[in-house]
Scaffold this active site. Structure first.
Site, PDB file in Angstrom:
ATOM      1  N   THR A 285       0.839  -1.203   0.000  1.00 34.08           N
ATOM      2  CA  THR A 285       0.000   0.000   0.000  1.00 34.08           C
ATOM      3  C   THR A 285       0.871   1.249   0.000  1.00 34.08           C
ATOM      4  O   THR A 285       0.592   2.228  -0.712  1.00 34.08           O
ATOM      5  CB  THR A 285      -0.913   0.018   1.235  1.00 34.08           C
ATOM      6  OG1 THR A 285      -1.725  -1.161   1.240  1.00 34.08           O
ATOM      7  CG2 THR A 285      -1.811   1.234   1.250  1.00 34.08           C
TER       8      THR A 285
ATOM      9  N   GLN B  98      -6.513  -1.605  -2.273  1.00 38.65           N
ATOM     10  CA  GLN B  98      -5.651  -0.495  -1.853  1.00 38.65           C
ATOM     11  C   GLN B  98      -4.934   0.122  -3.045  1.00 38.65           C
ATOM     12  O   GLN B  98      -4.180  -0.560  -3.744  1.00 38.65           O
ATOM     13  CB  GLN B  98      -4.616  -0.965  -0.831  1.00 38.65           C
ATOM     14  CG  GLN B  98      -5.205  -1.512   0.458  1.00 38.65           C
ATOM     15  CD  GLN B  98      -5.200  -3.019   0.495  1.00 38.65           C
ATOM     16  OE1 GLN B  98      -5.804  -3.665  -0.367  1.00 38.65           O
ATOM     17  NE2 GLN B  98      -4.531  -3.602   1.481  1.00 38.65           N
TER      18      GLN B  98
ATOM     19  N   GLN C 145     -10.388   2.902  -2.764  1.00 41.23           N
ATOM     20  CA  GLN C 145      -9.916   2.498  -1.437  1.00 41.23           C
ATOM     21  C   GLN C 145      -8.544   3.118  -1.169  1.00 41.23           C
ATOM     22  O   GLN C 145      -7.642   3.048  -2.004  1.00 41.23           O
ATOM     23  CB  GLN C 145      -9.826   0.972  -1.332  1.00 41.23           C
ATOM     24  CG  GLN C 145      -9.376   0.503   0.047  1.00 41.23           C
ATOM     25  CD  GLN C 145      -9.487  -0.993   0.236  1.00 41.23           C
ATOM     26  OE1 GLN C 145     -10.178  -1.670  -0.504  1.00 41.23           O
ATOM     27  NE2 GLN C 145      -8.802  -1.519   1.236  1.00 41.23           N
ATOM     28  N   ASP C 146      -8.413   3.738   0.028  1.00 44.74           N
ATOM     29  CA  ASP C 146      -7.129   4.318   0.456  1.00 44.74           C
ATOM     30  C   ASP C 146      -6.672   5.466  -0.446  1.00 44.74           C
ATOM     31  O   ASP C 146      -5.510   5.536  -0.845  1.00 44.74           O
ATOM     32  CB  ASP C 146      -6.034   3.235   0.498  1.00 44.74           C
ATOM     33  CG  ASP C 146      -6.267   2.210   1.594  1.00 44.74           C
ATOM     34  OD1 ASP C 146      -7.279   2.323   2.292  1.00 44.74           O
ATOM     35  OD2 ASP C 146      -5.444   1.295   1.725  1.00 44.74           O
TER      36      ASP C 146
ATOM     37  N   ASP D  54     -12.001   3.411   3.655  1.00 41.06           N
ATOM     38  CA  ASP D  54     -10.858   3.989   4.390  1.00 41.06           C
ATOM     39  C   ASP D  54     -10.138   5.046   3.558  1.00 41.06           C
ATOM     40  O   ASP D  54      -8.909   5.095   3.523  1.00 41.06           O
ATOM     41  CB  ASP D  54      -9.859   2.887   4.773  1.00 41.06           C
ATOM     42  CG  ASP D  54     -10.499   1.766   5.588  1.00 41.06           C
ATOM     43  OD1 ASP D  54     -11.552   1.984   6.184  1.00 41.06           O
ATOM     44  OD2 ASP D  54      -9.916   0.666   5.605  1.00 41.06           O
TER      45      ASP D  54
ATOM     46  N   ARG E  51     -13.554   3.982  10.946  1.00 35.11           N
ATOM     47  CA  ARG E  51     -13.382   2.759  11.736  1.00 35.11           C
ATOM     48  C   ARG E  51     -11.939   2.726  12.247  1.00 35.11           C
ATOM     49  O   ARG E  51     -11.041   3.326  11.638  1.00 35.11           O
ATOM     50  CB  ARG E  51     -13.712   1.509  10.909  1.00 35.11           C
ATOM     51  CG  ARG E  51     -12.855   1.318   9.672  1.00 35.11           C
ATOM     52  CD  ARG E  51     -13.195   0.014   8.966  1.00 35.11           C
ATOM     53  NE  ARG E  51     -12.320  -0.222   7.816  1.00 35.11           N
ATOM     54  CZ  ARG E  51     -12.090  -1.413   7.280  1.00 35.11           C
ATOM     55  NH1 ARG E  51     -12.659  -2.490   7.794  1.00 35.11           N
ATOM     56  NH2 ARG E  51     -11.296  -1.547   6.232  1.00 35.11           N
TER      57      ARG E  51
ATOM     58  N   TRP F   9      -8.496   1.606  12.555  1.00 35.75           N
ATOM     59  CA  TRP F   9      -7.453   0.764  11.965  1.00 35.75           C
ATOM     60  C   TRP F   9      -6.481   0.287  13.034  1.00 35.75           C
ATOM     61  O   TRP F   9      -5.968  -0.822  12.984  1.00 35.75           O
ATOM     62  CB  TRP F   9      -6.733   1.540  10.866  1.00 35.75           C
ATOM     63  CG  TRP F   9      -5.695   0.764  10.129  1.00 35.75           C
ATOM     64  CD1 TRP F   9      -5.560  -0.591  10.073  1.00 35.75           C
ATOM     65  CD2 TRP F   9      -4.640   1.297   9.321  1.00 35.75           C
ATOM     66  NE1 TRP F   9      -4.484  -0.933   9.285  1.00 35.75           N
ATOM     67  CE2 TRP F   9      -3.903   0.205   8.815  1.00 35.75           C
ATOM     68  CE3 TRP F   9      -4.251   2.587   8.973  1.00 35.75           C
ATOM     69  CZ2 TRP F   9      -2.795   0.374   7.982  1.00 35.75           C
ATOM     70  CZ3 TRP F   9      -3.159   2.751   8.145  1.00 35.75           C
ATOM     71  CH2 TRP F   9      -2.445   1.656   7.657  1.00 35.75           C
TER      72      TRP F   9
END
Length: 575
Positions: A339, A369, A391-392, A413, A481, A483
């Site tokens: 990532t 990711q 995502q990310d 996220d 959330r 991590w």
């Protein structure tokens, strides 16, 4: 790191499998071992107990008290016992020594990683190993500045936090690439990273203790003090609305109608500038510059993966507008990289500023990711930019960061990391994820209660993008959330759209972190701002006190009034 909305940290499953194998093998030898253990257990136990008692006796009362309040007290005592002056040293001296021990361990970890460079590895092992090597080096740089001319530096907590984040990221790389806990390369890197993290954590604790009034340093109850917030207050807001840590020159640059006119070099795809690619211009930039170096990028779509190393400092990228300048790539973890290495644009050099550009990762939701912009630059500012991904999307990796008037798009996220970051006056847009996914706007990664990191979203508009708007009734979107165990995020004075689920926040894995996280909401409006049906976790807070909410402002969370003015980015220092 994370793959899909329900993905949890694989460590539990991996450790369970490893334990099963170990138990099976051990049972074969257990009968013979019992005889040996019976004869030697009491001797070994007495020796260990004597060793630990001796270590605690060899250091001063001050060191004993400090170490008893550290997260890893035994490691703290063993390191203090090797300090020749530990019997007479005061807390600041012990803190400086803790920094030195951490720095020495970081150097050893880096040197050891280097010895593996000729070892046979597959592509995934080498990718994760390379991250660790780079991150150990960055940790050395961060620890080197914690002591300033023999005295403690007030900014040490944020640098120590960055060092902690580096070791966690080293381990994340192996998880990203599905390398098991028993993988030999992972095991070698993990032992170094974990040992180093414990020493850095103790250094952070020791620093905080050294800054408290002496009368509070007396017993274990001290933890309730040092686990609170640490803020460095200095500087003030300038009359033009920018924090004082931005120089007058940088303030003028960001306010100027055409900062490009002051550029040092120009990038243009048609050959009309000094360089045709952004990478070429960055590679030619001066290293460790104390002066602002401006790269003006003419309108166009630049298909590049850009890496701005920690040697390139005070760099400013200026475009013609976020709809006109697009830096785009499509790396994802599906390509066999971590990532950390998927970012279209990755920044490590301190003092980074970007204005009027778009950073994009087009890998798509199905590639999981895939970072558009990763920032690990202290005192960095991103102004009037667009950051697009799924995502990310935005990796607010570490250190102090400020975002103003930006557009951030994503799904899972999509604002994540362990920086101390304030996002102001921006548009945060959730997109339509894959059919089996749930949207989570943030995933903050604070691992230590002494870290002064967190994500603060202030005076922003949270909305659904056009593709999500049509199906928002069937796809849940949450504010965030946890991590990591001490995840910390606050939304305040913002407009929350009705796409936000009434519960507000989502678990990561069962009860993990629900009592240690800090999630807050203060004075928000909009269809998704109601708090009557919010989660009832111990760590969730509906804030009613302006004093408590103020801890997450530019002035307090990122000490922004001492550095944002120099970047020229407009900002609000308080509520």
């Amino acid at each position: 790191m994370k793959s899909g909305y329900a993905k949890v940290d694989e460590e539990k499953a991996e450790n369970s499998k490893s334990r099963s194998v170990v138990v099976a093998l051990t049972s074969i030898l257990v009968v013979a071992a019992l005889v040996f253990v019976a004869v030697n257990a009491s001797v070994a136990s007495n020796d260990n107990a004597h060793h630990h008692r001796h270590a605690w006796r060899t250091v001063s009362k001050v060191a004993n008290t400090a170490c008893s309040n550290a997260r890893y007290p035994e490691r703290c005592i063993s390191s203090m016992a090797s300090y020749p002056s530990s019997q007479t040293a005061k807390l600041p001296d012990l803190a400086k020594f803790a920094f030195q021990v951490s720095l020495q361990r970081a150097q050893k970890a880096h040197d050891f990683a280097l010895t593996l460079q000729n070892k046979v590895m597959n592509e995934r092992e080498r990718a994760a190993w390379q991250d660790c090597l780079e991150l150990f080096e960055d940790t050395i740089d961060r620890l080197n500045v914690c002591s300033n001319n023999g005295s403690l530096h007030t900014d040490s907590p944020i640098w120590l936090s960055a060092a902690l984040t580096n070791q966690e990221t080293c381990l994340n790389g192996f998880r990203d690439l599905n390398l098991s806990a028993t993988n030999p390369i992972r095991a070698l890197m993990s032992s170094r990273a974990v040992n180093l993290s414990e020493l850095v954590s103790n250094s952070l604790s020791m620093f905080k203790l050294s800054t408290l009034p002496p009368k509070t340093i007396n017993n274990r109850r001290l933890l309730s003090v040092i686990n609170g917030d640490f803020h460095s207050h200095h500087g003030r807001e300038s009359k033009d609305g920018f924090p004082e840590w931005l120089s007058v020159g940088d303030r003028k640059l960001l306010q100027a109608s055409s900062p490009a006119s002051q550029a040092n070099v120009v990038v243009a795809q048609d050959g009309s500038g000094n360089y045709r690619t952004i990478t070429q211009a960055i590679n030619a930039a001066p290293q460790k510059s104390s002066k602002r170096y401006i790269i003006y990028i003419k309108a166009g779509t630049y298909k590049e993966n850009i890496d701005i190393s920690n040697k390139i400092t005070n760099l400013m990228l200026v475009g013609d507008g976020k709809d006109k300048n697009v830096v785009t790539a499509s790396k994802s973890v599906q390509d066999g990289v971590t990532t950390f290495k998927t970012a279209t644009v990755a920044v490590s050099g301190n003092g980074f500023v970007a204005r009027d550009m778009t950073f994009e990762n087009t890998a798509g939701a199905e590639k999981h990711q895939a970072v558009a912009l990763r920032v690990g630059s202290d005192r960095s500012a991103v102004y009037r930019c667009s950051i697009k991904g799924y995502q990310d999307t935005l990796y607010v990796y570490s250190l102090r960061q400020f975002y103003r008037e930006v557009d951030i798009y994503g799904t899972v996220d999509f604002i994540f990391g362990n920086a101390a970051v304030v996002i102001q006056n921006s548009n945060i847009m959730a997109r339509r994820p894959m059919s089996n996914q749930i949207n989570t706007i943030t995933a903050q990664a604070r691992t230590d209660p002494n870290e002064n990191t967190g994500i603060s979203v202030q005076n922003c508009i949270l909305s659904a993008s056009s593709d999500l708007e049509a199906v928002k009734g069937s796809i849940k979107t949450y504010l965030g959330r946890p991590w990591r165990e001490y995840s910390r995020t606050v939304f305040m004075q913002s407009t929350l759209g009705d796409h936000i689920d009434p519960a507000g926040w989502l678990e990561w894995d069962g009860n993990f972190a629900l009592s240690t996280l800090y999630y807050g909401e203060y004075s928000n409006t909009g269809g998704g701002a109601g708090t009557s049906k919010r989660v009832n976790w111990p760590g969730f807070h509906v804030l009613t006190s302006a004093t408590e909410a103020a801890k997450f402002t530019v002035a307090q969370l990122i000490s922004g009034i001492s550095w944002i003015p120099a970047t020229g980015v407009a900002y609000t220092s308080g509520l």
